[in-house]
Design a protein around this motif. Structure first.
Motif, PDB file in Angstrom:
ATOM      1  N   PRO A  27     -59.258  -7.595 -27.420  1.00 12.65           N
ATOM      2  CA  PRO A  27     -60.311  -7.153 -26.496  1.00 12.65           C
ATOM      3  C   PRO A  27     -60.729  -8.266 -25.533  1.00 12.65           C
ATOM      4  O   PRO A  27     -60.801  -9.428 -25.910  1.00 12.65           O
ATOM      5  CB  PRO A  27     -61.472  -6.786 -27.430  1.00 12.65           C
ATOM      6  CG  PRO A  27     -60.839  -6.513 -28.740  1.00 12.65           C
ATOM      7  CD  PRO A  27     -59.644  -7.415 -28.823  1.00 12.65           C
ATOM      8  N   ARG A  28     -60.939  -7.880 -24.310  1.00 12.36           N
ATOM      9  CA  ARG A  28     -61.429  -8.772 -23.257  1.00 12.36           C
ATOM     10  C   ARG A  28     -60.506  -9.927 -22.940  1.00 12.36           C
ATOM     11  O   ARG A  28     -60.908 -10.922 -22.349  1.00 12.36           O
ATOM     12  CB  ARG A  28     -62.825  -9.324 -23.607  1.00 12.36           C
ATOM     13  CG  ARG A  28     -63.902  -8.265 -23.751  1.00 12.36           C
ATOM     14  CD  ARG A  28     -65.248  -8.893 -24.037  1.00 12.36           C
ATOM     15  NE  ARG A  28     -65.691  -9.751 -22.949  1.00 12.36           N
ATOM     16  CZ  ARG A  28     -66.240  -9.322 -21.825  1.00 12.36           C
ATOM     17  NH1 ARG A  28     -66.427  -8.031 -21.649  1.00 12.36           N
ATOM     18  NH2 ARG A  28     -66.622 -10.164 -20.885  1.00 12.36           N
ATOM     19  N   PHE A  29     -59.266  -9.823 -23.337  1.00 12.87           N
ATOM     20  CA  PHE A  29     -58.337 -10.889 -23.001  1.00 12.87           C
ATOM     21  C   PHE A  29     -56.910 -10.347 -23.061  1.00 12.87           C
ATOM     22  O   PHE A  29     -56.566  -9.648 -24.002  1.00 12.87           O
ATOM     23  CB  PHE A  29     -58.475 -12.064 -23.969  1.00 12.87           C
ATOM     24  CG  PHE A  29     -57.712 -13.282 -23.522  1.00 12.87           C
ATOM     25  CD1 PHE A  29     -58.204 -14.067 -22.501  1.00 12.87           C
ATOM     26  CD2 PHE A  29     -56.484 -13.595 -24.087  1.00 12.87           C
ATOM     27  CE1 PHE A  29     -57.491 -15.171 -22.061  1.00 12.87           C
ATOM     28  CE2 PHE A  29     -55.770 -14.688 -23.659  1.00 12.87           C
ATOM     29  CZ  PHE A  29     -56.280 -15.482 -22.640  1.00 12.87           C
ATOM     30  N   PRO A  30     -56.095 -10.642 -22.061  1.00 11.40           N
ATOM     31  CA  PRO A  30     -54.736 -10.088 -22.050  1.00 11.40           C
ATOM     32  C   PRO A  30     -53.769 -10.818 -22.982  1.00 11.40           C
ATOM     33  O   PRO A  30     -52.835 -11.492 -22.543  1.00 11.40           O
ATOM     34  CB  PRO A  30     -54.310 -10.207 -20.582  1.00 11.40           C
ATOM     35  CG  PRO A  30     -55.085 -11.352 -20.061  1.00 11.40           C
ATOM     36  CD  PRO A  30     -56.396 -11.348 -20.789  1.00 11.40           C
TER      37      PRO A  30
ATOM     38  N   HIS B 277     -51.239  -9.739 -25.866  1.00  8.28           N
ATOM     39  CA  HIS B 277     -50.639  -8.540 -26.440  1.00  8.28           C
ATOM     40  C   HIS B 277     -49.678  -8.903 -27.563  1.00  8.28           C
ATOM     41  O   HIS B 277     -48.950  -9.887 -27.465  1.00  8.28           O
ATOM     42  CB  HIS B 277     -49.818  -7.771 -25.392  1.00  8.28           C
ATOM     43  CG  HIS B 277     -50.593  -7.386 -24.169  1.00  8.28           C
ATOM     44  ND1 HIS B 277     -50.527  -8.083 -22.992  1.00  8.28           N
ATOM     45  CD2 HIS B 277     -51.444  -6.369 -23.953  1.00  8.28           C
ATOM     46  CE1 HIS B 277     -51.306  -7.504 -22.086  1.00  8.28           C
ATOM     47  NE2 HIS B 277     -51.880  -6.464 -22.648  1.00  8.28           N
TER      48      HIS B 277
ATOM     49  N   SER C  18     -49.011 -13.298 -23.164  1.00  9.61           N
ATOM     50  CA  SER C  18     -50.388 -13.569 -22.759  1.00  9.61           C
ATOM     51  C   SER C  18     -50.436 -14.245 -21.417  1.00  9.61           C
ATOM     52  O   SER C  18     -49.426 -14.680 -20.865  1.00  9.61           O
ATOM     53  CB  SER C  18     -51.098 -14.422 -23.806  1.00  9.61           C
ATOM     54  OG  SER C  18     -52.478 -14.481 -23.498  1.00  9.61           O
ATOM     55  N   HIS C  19     -51.633 -14.316 -20.910  1.00  6.11           N
ATOM     56  CA  HIS C  19     -51.926 -14.944 -19.638  1.00  6.11           C
ATOM     57  C   HIS C  19     -52.511 -16.322 -19.945  1.00  6.11           C
ATOM     58  O   HIS C  19     -53.454 -16.442 -20.718  1.00  6.11           O
ATOM     59  CB  HIS C  19     -52.959 -14.073 -18.915  1.00  6.11           C
ATOM     60  CG  HIS C  19     -53.316 -14.532 -17.564  1.00  6.11           C
ATOM     61  ND1 HIS C  19     -52.895 -13.870 -16.438  1.00  6.11           N
ATOM     62  CD2 HIS C  19     -54.046 -15.565 -17.142  1.00  6.11           C
ATOM     63  CE1 HIS C  19     -53.368 -14.499 -15.382  1.00  6.11           C
ATOM     64  NE2 HIS C  19     -54.079 -15.520 -15.792  1.00  6.11           N
ATOM     65  N   PHE C  20     -51.910 -17.339 -19.364  1.00  4.74           N
ATOM     66  CA  PHE C  20     -52.413 -18.693 -19.580  1.00  4.74           C
ATOM     67  C   PHE C  20     -52.819 -19.294 -18.237  1.00  4.74           C
ATOM     68  O   PHE C  20     -52.288 -20.314 -17.828  1.00  4.74           O
ATOM     69  CB  PHE C  20     -51.354 -19.554 -20.260  1.00  4.74           C
ATOM     70  CG  PHE C  20     -51.107 -19.158 -21.688  1.00  4.74           C
ATOM     71  CD1 PHE C  20     -51.932 -19.630 -22.697  1.00  4.74           C
ATOM     72  CD2 PHE C  20     -50.067 -18.314 -22.023  1.00  4.74           C
ATOM     73  CE1 PHE C  20     -51.717 -19.254 -24.013  1.00  4.74           C
ATOM     74  CE2 PHE C  20     -49.850 -17.944 -23.328  1.00  4.74           C
ATOM     75  CZ  PHE C  20     -50.678 -18.413 -24.329  1.00  4.74           C
ATOM     76  N   GLY C  21     -53.696 -18.617 -17.560  1.00  2.99           N
ATOM     77  CA  GLY C  21     -54.187 -19.149 -16.307  1.00  2.99           C
ATOM     78  C   GLY C  21     -53.138 -19.104 -15.225  1.00  2.99           C
ATOM     79  O   GLY C  21     -52.940 -18.093 -14.581  1.00  2.99           O
TER      80      GLY C  21
ATOM     81  N   LYS D 150     -53.744  -5.028 -28.078  1.00  5.03           N
ATOM     82  CA  LYS D 150     -54.272  -6.025 -27.148  1.00  5.03           C
ATOM     83  C   LYS D 150     -55.559  -6.604 -27.729  1.00  5.03           C
ATOM     84  O   LYS D 150     -56.350  -5.883 -28.354  1.00  5.03           O
ATOM     85  CB  LYS D 150     -54.565  -5.358 -25.804  1.00  5.03           C
ATOM     86  CG  LYS D 150     -55.218  -6.237 -24.767  1.00  5.03           C
ATOM     87  CD  LYS D 150     -55.446  -5.441 -23.492  1.00  5.03           C
ATOM     88  CE  LYS D 150     -56.284  -6.225 -22.496  1.00  5.03           C
ATOM     89  NZ  LYS D 150     -57.650  -6.447 -22.941  1.00  5.03           N
TER      90      LYS D 150
ATOM     91  N   ASP E  98     -57.607   0.288 -23.910  1.00  7.38           N
ATOM     92  CA  ASP E  98     -56.362  -0.434 -23.681  1.00  7.38           C
ATOM     93  C   ASP E  98     -56.092  -1.375 -24.863  1.00  7.38           C
ATOM     94  O   ASP E  98     -55.334  -2.316 -24.759  1.00  7.38           O
ATOM     95  CB  ASP E  98     -56.421  -1.217 -22.375  1.00  7.38           C
ATOM     96  CG  ASP E  98     -57.359  -2.401 -22.476  1.00  7.38           C
ATOM     97  OD1 ASP E  98     -58.227  -2.375 -23.359  1.00  7.38           O
ATOM     98  OD2 ASP E  98     -57.213  -3.351 -21.679  1.00  7.38           O
TER      99      ASP E  98
END
Lengths: 658, 346
Positions: free
Chosen positions: A174-177, A179, A229-232, A172, A117
């Motif tokens: 690696p190991r973190f969303p 993009h 990205s995802h910030f929690g 992406k 991914d």
């Protein structure tokens, strides 16, 4: 802009208020997660999957009589056809290719590659051809020079090829969303079209209509680069967009015009297609999709510039949604959008007389309308018991226009609407859907918009037997208006619109090998309103309650027969009958010839499709596909834009699968 | 306060708003990153027990325990494992973890009493060994929102922005879950081809299917344009799930030749709504016009004089066949007409 900022502020207040609750949930998840033996429980080995592929090759025969509009989106020439696909899954690599070539104007491709991914790539190509009409301008009285016609394209055929390419590349971390992505949209249209326009002086005493061939070749490019990205507690996405519209050939035509009191005779440009450039930015933010409260907010800014005239348009949008799901059976949602539209253009425009390059004429330009629009949707859904759901929706929209007065439009238009829906399962085999919608508009801007409308729909699905599926649906919409606005008239004028749409569908599985389905659809669109015409003095004359009827009946019957393991057959026939006519009543409009006679329309459209496949051993198969189309102008109205056409398309192909 | 002062105040307000945004955004991001890293990968947790009404005693047993002895689902398993989501089962894949129980719920009750020996005996006798699948989540019986939750549970934490407006969108609120369009067991290739979308949409939207069969239509039935060219089924802030912010912005994505802005615009029709004149899916009239010309135009405009040549009615034919024979630049133009106004004739 203030409202957009306010929306952003509310969103962050919401996020902050959700912080304690969200933290507790995260702690629970974390504790559970830490108690698991991930490596042990989920030891995994990627399965070995052999690649698969198929290829087909064949020939397509076409026989066309009269108008190519019978198959509006088919390039009607004989051609070789081929295509296939290839799939490989060699973890972490994934590759997929699908392509389909029907002729040089009509092909499709889908290419995908992924590395785990970490990298995702997709390219989609979709190319097709659109057959266009060559409308014959009719000279109603050849003995008079004006109005006259100048037909420069008699017998020419027209069509536009469209080649659309979409690209998507995402990388992406690696190991973190996190993009990074790039989206590309590249669309080319090229071909020849009929250009009809007005020559002469442009005034009633010298009208010359012309039809001529025009080359069209333009390209639209839209590039978007972004990151998310995802910030929690929230996820964010930012993207920048660039758009270009380029005209590669014949952006403008020029012709000789007669002189008038307002402009000397000369050669002037007309029918210009301007090149455009624009850019935009989007920012999106949302909370978790799975919470009891879910919120999202979007901020968009887009600008466009007409590279020829300098006209500009700038749009700013703030949009937000909030959903509250207090219990499984109950949900509420709110959506709000604020849109600022700012249009600007130069106060004057100059045009040149190509026959006399030294002379330039300058004209003033009316300032364009700008507007602010607020839109609110409130939605509630309640499911008191299994098989019964109620929904209610309230819509509000207010449009505030600037400079509306000089365009004879209201400064403000307000729309209110409510929609009620019920879905119920009356019996284990019977589903029933009911919907009612009411809409009210204060100061509608255009005559086509109603002040009040009542719309309803019902759908009944009955499955009396596992092999039988019956559906009946009916929609209606009744619209009313009693203050039509025609320039130069002050009296209030009426309008009513009725729309009906009914459909019946039945599907039968007559045997494990034979399935039949049939549908019938009826569509009616009727407008009754006062129309206005000028008399010789230029005064508007009103014709009361002029009706326009349009109706269409669509029948469809299809079947699929799996005769044996090696052979299947399919067939489908679709027949559409449509007609339209308007009915003026004033004697001035009816004598010596009715104005309605020029646009009366009644046409039949028949499509037949038969196909079959025979499968040999070793993945080999043969396909035969036949399509027939027949388009008929039932009235043979020489003034309308419908032409008779008939065509046969036969495709024979062989397929090999691996 | 004059206009200049108002602008200065507004500019400052915008600066303050930006500052507030950064002050909120940065700490949220920092704290959030830490939370996400520590909670990866995603595992089956609490919500599923809530769905297993009355059977909170079930436990997770892992895919190997569930399927190792039963070959009934071998093909499904193979397809799923090879898919993007299946690849996430690899601990070293760096992806969030997901397996059968992530969607079907804890499987301990389903395999209770089953042993490899019993499976071997059944296999020797040519029988499949049934598990007690009724103790698993009955996915078909779940409300649409709960079905979607199974997917959203993972797709909420991996920056999936095509779902940005899902929850308040027409499909989610209309009790349409992910399942009618997405089948995670369809095979190893889970990406939908645009060619397949019309079948998905027409299962429910039958009225639109009929409209696409009218004489003038977008070539969706022919498979040459796709529902998803204009609509984003996962939700947008537009009521009809349009891809762009307005109807017009959606149309001009492909019809750039009539986008504008123009010097002479058709009032503010071109600001947002092409559907005042055009049907979006199909029409009985050429060029997807809602009504045929000239009636379409006469709804708003006063028609030209009709009685200048009572003997032949010639001007009636010129004025009342197609308005766009002369007003050919009806979408807008940068060239003034002979009168110096924007009559769309030039």
């Amino acid at each position: 802009m203030k409202r957009i900022l306010l929306l952003g502020g509310f969103f962050f207040l919401f996020i902050c208020s959700a912080l304690p609750v969200a933290s507790e949930e995260s702690a629970d998840e974390l504790a559970l997660f830490e108690s698991l033996d991930i490596e042990g429980d989920y030891a995994y080995e990627f399965p070995a999957i052999p690649p698969s592929a198929h290829l087909h090759l064949g020939y397509r025969f076409v026989d066309l009589d009269d108008s190519s509009r019978v198959f509006e989106y088919e390039y009607l020439k004989d051609s070789v056809i081929f295509g296939g696909d290839l799939r490989t899954f060699m973890f972490p690599h994934r590759f997929y290719l699908n392509f389909d070539f029907a002729n040089k104007k009509d092909y499709f491709g889908d290419l995908r590659y992924a590395y785990g991914d970490i990298v995702l790539f997709r390219w989609l190509n979709n190319s097709y051809y659109h057959n266009l009409e060559n409308i014959l301008l009719h000279d109603y009285d050849p003995l008079t020079s004006s109005p006259g016609v100048d037909i420069r394209d008699a017998g020419d055929g027209y069509g536009i090829g469209t080649r659309e390419n979409k690209f998507h590349l995402m990388a992406k971390v690696p190991r973190f969303p996190l993009h990074l992505y790039f989206d590309g949209f590249y669309l080319v249209k090229d071909g020849d079209v009929q250009q009809r326009n007005l020559l002469g002086s442009g005034f009633f005493n010298n009208l010359q209509r012309v039809s001529q061939r025009r080359r069209l070749d333009n390209t639209t490019r839209i590039y978007k680069i972004g990151a998310n990205s995802h910030f929690g507690l929230v996820e964010v996405d930012f993207a920048h967009i660039e758009k270009r519209f380029d005209v590669d050939k014949a952006p403008v035509l020029a012709d000789a015009y007669s002189g008038s009191g307002l402009r000397p005779a000369g050669v002037y440009e007309h029918s210009r297609i301007p090149e455009l450039e624009g850019s935009g930015n989007t920012f999106k933010i949302h909370t978790s999709y799975t919470g009891q409260w879910v919120a999202s907010a979007s901020f968009l800014q887009n600008d466009r510039k007409n590279k020829y005239s300098g006209a500009k348009s700038d749009v700013k949008i703030g949009a937000g949604s909030l959903m509250w799901n207090p219990m499984t059976s109950l949900a509420f949602a709110l959506r709000y959008t604020h849109r600022d539209l700012d249009n600007k253009n130069p106060a004057h425009v100059d045009i040149s007389n190509f026959a006399d390059p030294a002379s330039t004429l300058s004209y003033s330009v009316k300032r364009p309308i700008s507007s602010n629009t607020d839109t609110l949707h409130l939605i509630g859904r309640y499911r008191p018991k299994k098989g019964l759901t109620f929904r209610a929706k309230y819509n509000y929209q207010k449009v505030d226009r600037s400079r509306a007065g000089i365009w004879s439009l209201p400064d403000s238009t307000t729309r209110n609407g409510i929609t009620l829906t019920a879905d119920t399962r009356l019996h284990s085999t019977v589903l029933f859907n009911l919907k009612y919608a009411y809409k009210n508009v204060d100061d509608p801007a255009y005559n086509t918009e109603p002040e009040d409308s009542n719309a309803g729909s019902l759908a009944l699905t009955w499955l009396p037997h596992p092999a039988v599926n019956l559906l009946f649906g009916y929609d209606l919409d009744r619209q009313e208006r009693d203050n039509l606005n025609f320039a130069n008239t002050d009296d209030p004028r009426d309008r009513e619109v009725d729309l009906d749409n009914a459909r019946i569908l039945a599907t039968f599985q007559l045997s494990p090998k034979l399935t039949m389905s049939t549908t019938y659809s009826y569509m009616r669109y009727e407008v009754v309103q006062d129309l206005a015409y000028e008399n010789l003095a230029g005064e508007p004359q009103i014709d009361k309650n002029v009706s326009m009827h349009q109706k269409a009946h669509v029948f469809n019957l299809g079947g699929y027969y799996h005769l044996s393991e090696a052979l299947y057959l399919l067939g489908e026939v679709t027949y559409t009958r449509s007609k339209g006519k308007f009915n003026p009543s004033s004697a001035d409009l009816l004598e010596p010839v009715s104005v309605a006679s020029f646009s009366r329309m009644e046409q039949d459209y028949l499509l037949l499709h038969l196909g079959g496949r025979y499968m040999f051993d070793r993945g080999l198969s043969m396909d035969l596909d036949y399509r027939y189309g027949d388009l008929e102008d039932r009235l043979d109205n020489i003034y309308d834009d419908i032409e008779d056409g008939e065509a046969h398309i036969v495709m024979l192909s062989a397929t090999k699968k691996w | 306060m004059n206009v200049r002062e108002v602008r200065i105040v507004l500019t400052r307000l915008q600066s303050y708003a930006g500052l507030v945004f950064l002050l909120l955004f940065v700490p949220t991001a920092v704290v959030g990153c830490q939370t996400l890293r520590s909670s990866e990968p995603i595992v089956p947790i609490a919500e599923y027990e809530k769905m297993l009404v009355g059977r909170l005693d079930a436990d997770y047993v892992g895919t190997e325990n569930c399927l190792a002895a039963c070959h009934y689902h071998d093909q499904i398993r193979l397809d799923f494992e090879a898919s993007t989501m299946g690849a996430q089962m690899a601990a070293d894949s760096d992806l969030p973890m997901i397996d059968c129980e992530s969607c079907h719920g804890p499987g301990s009750l389903a395999i209770q009493g089953l042993t490899p020996e019993k499976v071997a005996v059944d296999a020797a006798a040519g029988r499949q060994t049934p598990c007690d699948y009724e103790t698993l989540i009955v996915l078909k019986a779940l409300p649409a929102q709960a079905q979607s939750l199974l997917c959203l549970k993972c797709h909420t934490a991996n920056a999936t922005f095509n779902l940005h407006e899902w929850n308040a969108g027409a499909h989610a609120l209309g009790d349409v879950s992910c399942f009618p369009c997405h089948d995670v067991h369809a095979g190893p290739d889970l990406i939908t081809s645009p060619k397949d979308t019309k079948e998905m949409c027409f299962k429910c939207h039958r009225e639109q299917a009929a409209e696409f069969r009218l004489p003038s239509h977008h070539p969706v039935m022919e498979g040459k344009s796709f529902c998803t060219d204009c609509h984003q089924p996962h939700g947008t802030f537009h009521d009809n799930l349009l891809r762009e912010e307005t109807v017009r912005a959606t149309c001009v994505r492909c019809h750039g030749e009539v986008e504008g802005p123009y010097l002479y615009a058709h009032a503010d029709l071109m600001n947002d709504d092409c559907t005042i004149c055009h049907a979006d899916h199909g029409s009985v009239n050429n060029n997807l016009l809602k009504l045929s010309e000239p009636y379409l135009c006469l709804q708003c405009h006063v028609g030209h004089r009709t009685s200048s040549d009572p003997a032949t009615g010639e001007t009636k034919g010129v004025f009342y066949t197609r308005c766009t024979d002369c007003h050919s630049q009806v979408h807008g133009t940068d060239v003034p007409s002979a009168s110096g106004r924007g009559n769309f004739t030039q």
